[in-house]
Design an enzyme around this catalytic site. Structure first.
Site, PDB file in Angstrom:
ATOM      1  N   GLY A   1       0.830  -1.207   0.000  1.00  0.00           N
ATOM      2  CA  GLY A   1       0.000   0.000   0.000  1.00  0.00           C
ATOM      3  C   GLY A   1       0.857   1.246   0.000  1.00  0.00           C
ATOM      4  O   GLY A   1       2.055   1.207  -0.309  1.00  0.00           O
ATOM      5  N   ASN A   2       0.255   2.373   0.340  1.00  0.00           N
ATOM      6  CA  ASN A   2       0.990   3.631   0.433  1.00  0.00           C
ATOM      7  C   ASN A   2       0.384   4.492   1.544  1.00  0.00           C
ATOM      8  O   ASN A   2      -0.557   4.076   2.219  1.00  0.00           O
ATOM      9  CB  ASN A   2       0.981   4.364  -0.915  1.00  0.00           C
ATOM     10  CG  ASN A   2      -0.408   4.641  -1.433  1.00  0.00           C
ATOM     11  OD1 ASN A   2      -1.195   5.330  -0.793  1.00  0.00           O
ATOM     12  ND2 ASN A   2      -0.734   4.072  -2.604  1.00  0.00           N
ATOM     13  N   HIS A   3       0.932   5.693   1.717  1.00  0.00           N
ATOM     14  CA  HIS A   3       0.567   6.525   2.865  1.00  0.00           C
ATOM     15  C   HIS A   3      -0.612   7.456   2.611  1.00  0.00           C
ATOM     16  O   HIS A   3      -0.915   8.303   3.454  1.00  0.00           O
ATOM     17  CB  HIS A   3       1.771   7.360   3.299  1.00  0.00           C
ATOM     18  CG  HIS A   3       2.930   6.548   3.788  1.00  0.00           C
ATOM     19  ND1 HIS A   3       2.850   5.772   4.920  1.00  0.00           N
ATOM     20  CD2 HIS A   3       4.184   6.385   3.292  1.00  0.00           C
ATOM     21  CE1 HIS A   3       4.021   5.165   5.115  1.00  0.00           C
ATOM     22  NE2 HIS A   3       4.849   5.516   4.138  1.00  0.00           N
TER      23      HIS A   3
ATOM     24  N   ALA B   1      -4.330   7.427  -4.874  1.00  0.00           N
ATOM     25  CA  ALA B   1      -2.963   6.926  -5.028  1.00  0.00           C
ATOM     26  C   ALA B   1      -3.059   5.423  -5.282  1.00  0.00           C
ATOM     27  O   ALA B   1      -2.940   4.606  -4.362  1.00  0.00           O
ATOM     28  CB  ALA B   1      -2.140   7.228  -3.782  1.00  0.00           C
TER      29      ALA B   1
END
Length: 409
Positions: free
Chosen positions: A213-215, A281
């Site tokens: 995943g990402n932030h 994102a």
């Protein structure tokens, strides 16, 4: 926000008509809808409803003269400040006498002086006897005030103070409130638009416990959805894993987890939308193989083979027909060059560029610093702002580009 007037400043002007007793209910309805309310009265209106009642309900002082004659240290009640304070002004009940003075620019009391100073939209709700309401001079007054840009809330039929039955009865408070709300909604710049917004991260499962995943928090996309709804649009927000809650009634939230789920949700509504903003994102890669069971830890290395996810924005650009398509570019180097390349490659109308090199921009925070690049590769740079303010800037640019497109088509 409880309604379209939530947080708005409403100035209520009360004139000397028997229907003034209903204004207490109108003020309560405005307050219940989340508006701030101030009241200004003609001196004679105090014979029909007391300033104390209206000040108690509005939680603000009520003014009826240019200064308080009972106070030897009286301060001037500034009609200009009152007029500038308001987002909207409603004069109710609006008597034939006051309406005539409004149409001719007469300014012999505080209410009339405030009206002439108001920069905001003005509504008036006539209240008078049957013959007065239909008199040619009254009709001419109505016409002239509407030519000035004021909005008339038509009187209703019913029993009048004279004992006659007919047209001239002031619209009921609930009717006035609904008229104003609907009028505001109809005049909003995005009324009639269906806007698709993607927001947040995607999580690509490795096993039932772990993921790639990402932030991204989804805050920017949620603020865009709120801004669009406040401008009158119907919004579909496709939101990846996020703890954010959305309360606006004009926003439909479709919650997803993976890039594949987000793509399915976008496909379902893309062809019915007029504006699409890809603020999510989305993961570029996902594990080629996903374990159904938790992978146990071992001393050896743990290689993960990755494969590309579907490029949702590229698909949107390819499928674009009449949609106005907006993308985001979060860059760390060669920001402008990379953003322009993405705009052209993905067939976008506008791209929002932000850089992780700018303090206060990027994931999770409540602020952002952006530059907007349109289809002509023209750049507009903005200072660091809250994400809510950034969303307003983005839609201001979208509206300008849409207006220009209409003018040149």
């Amino acid at each position: 926000m409880s309604s379209i007037i939530g947080g708005k400043k409403i100035l209520v002007g009360v004139t000397a008509g028997i229907a003034a007793y209903k204004i207490a209910s109108l003020v309560r309805l405005f307050i219940k809808s989340g508006a701030q309310v101030k009241v200004v009265m003609t001196p004679a209106a105090k014979d029909f409803v007391t300033p104390l009642t209206l000040s108690t309900l509005s939680k603000n002082p009520v003014h009826s003269s240019f200064y308080n004659e009972e106070d030897e240290n009286a301060e001037w009640n500034n009609h200009v400040e009152l007029g500038l304070w308001a987002d909207y002004m409603i004069i109710a009940p609006a008597t034939a006498n006051t309406l005539s003075k409004m149409s001719t620019g007469t300014s012999d009391n505080l209410l009339l002086a405030t009206y002439l100073s108001a920069k905001c939209p003005v509504y008036f709700a006539p209240a008078m006897d049957l013959d007065m309401y239909h008199h040619p001079s009254t009709k001419e007054t109505f016409s002239k005030l509407q030519e000035f840009g004021n909005s008339m809330i038509p009187a209703e039929s019913g029993e009048l103070a004279s004992g006659l039955v007919g047209e001239g009865r002031m619209a009921e408070p609930a009717t006035i409130l609904e008229f104003i709300k609907q009028d505001i909604l109809n005049k909003l710049p995005l009324k009639g638009h269906h806007i698709l917004i993607t927001a947040g991260p995607t999580y690509e499962a490795i096993d039932p416990v772990r993921f790639i995943g990402n932030h991204s928090s989804g805050k920017m996309g949620v603020e865009l959805a709120n801004a669009a709804a406040n401008l009158g649009a119907k919004v579909t927000l496709v939101l990846g894993p996020s703890s954010l809650e959305i309360a606006h009634s004009a926003i439909k939230v479709v919650r997803v987890v993976s890039a594949a789920q987000m793509f399915d949700a976008v496909q379902a509504v893309y062809h019915s939308c007029t504006i699409a903003i890809a603020a999510a994102a989305v993961a570029d890669y996902k594990p080629k193989h996903t374990s159904d069971q938790k992978i146990k830890k071992s001393d050896s290395s743990f290689p993960i083979e990755l494969e590309r996810t579907t490029d949702i924005l590229e698909w949107m650009g390819t499928e674009k027909k009449e949609q106005f398509l907006v993308g985001f570019a979060l860059e760390t180097e060669n920001e402008v060059v990379n953003a322009k390349r993405k705009l052209e490659k993905k067939n976008l109308d506008l791209i929002v560029l932000n850089s992780l090199n700018d303090k206060g921009a990027g994931f999770k925070g409540d602020t952002n610093k952006i530059s907007l690049i349109n289809h002509k590769l023209e750049i507009k740079a903005f200072e660091l702002k809250t994400k809510a303010a950034v969303a307003v800037d983005i839609f201001h640019e979208i509206n300008q580009l849409l207006d220009a497109k209409i003018l040149t088509s």
